[in-house]
Design a protein around this motif. Sequence first.
Motif, mmCIF file in Angstrom:
data_model
loop_
_atom_site.group_PDB
_atom_site.id
_atom_site.type_symbol
_atom_site.label_atom_id
_atom_site.label_comp_id
_atom_site.label_asym_id
_atom_site.label_seq_id
_atom_site.Cartn_x
_atom_site.Cartn_y
_atom_site.Cartn_z
ATOM 1 N N TYR A 1 3.633 6.986 1.768
ATOM 2 C CA TYR A 1 3.564 6.870 3.337
ATOM 3 C C TYR A 1 4.693 6.029 3.992
ATOM 4 N N ASP A 2 5.876 5.559 3.277
ATOM 5 C CA ASP A 2 6.905 5.175 3.610
ATOM 6 C C ASP A 2 7.994 6.066 4.202
ATOM 7 N N ASP A 3 7.818 7.180 3.597
ATOM 8 C CA ASP A 3 8.888 8.303 3.866
ATOM 9 C C ASP A 3 8.455 9.111 5.273
ATOM 10 N N GLY A 4 9.274 8.807 6.130
ATOM 11 C CA GLY A 4 8.967 9.404 7.610
ATOM 12 C C GLY A 4 9.225 10.838 7.566
ATOM 13 N N SER A 5 10.129 11.623 6.684
ATOM 14 C CA SER A 5 10.408 12.864 6.768
ATOM 15 C C SER A 5 9.085 13.703 5.891
ATOM 16 N N GLN A 6 8.420 13.051 5.497
ATOM 17 C CA GLN A 6 7.447 13.537 4.608
ATOM 18 C C GLN A 6 6.434 14.486 5.596
#
Length: 145
Positions: free
Chosen positions: A27-32
């Motif tokens: 949930y820290d990976d904005g590009s996910q």
Amino acid sequence: MKFSSLVVPVVLAALAAADTLHYDNIYDDGSQSLDVVACSNGANGLETLGYTDFQSLPTFPYIGAFGAVLGWNSAECGSCWKIAYTNAAGKTTRIHALAVDHAGEGLINLSQEAMDKLTDGHAVEFGAVQVTATQVAKSACGIKK
């Protein structure tokens, strides 16, 4: 009159619950892409509101998995939660987080950044903490629908 005095505490207890909060770096990976979470598409999905990836969500990185989301296309997709954590010294910190995924009953998994905000930077050290989560209006998380 006694009946009504018993109803109020029961109703309030249903609105706020004690949960165990963990962090999950997904949930820290904005590009996910939202395609990897339960609240992707379907009538209740966040993609139907125009969101495509985590960083497009109004509360990013304050997003995660909640027990209230029962699975794909859950009616609780996009629900907003006020989460309160009280440390050992009695200081309470609160954030709002958006439900984008499913977690087990009584569990919340948020980004490490969100848990760090609640625990004053101790997410990795603590691993898990007890919090109180209260569902609030979606607008508190920037969701218009």
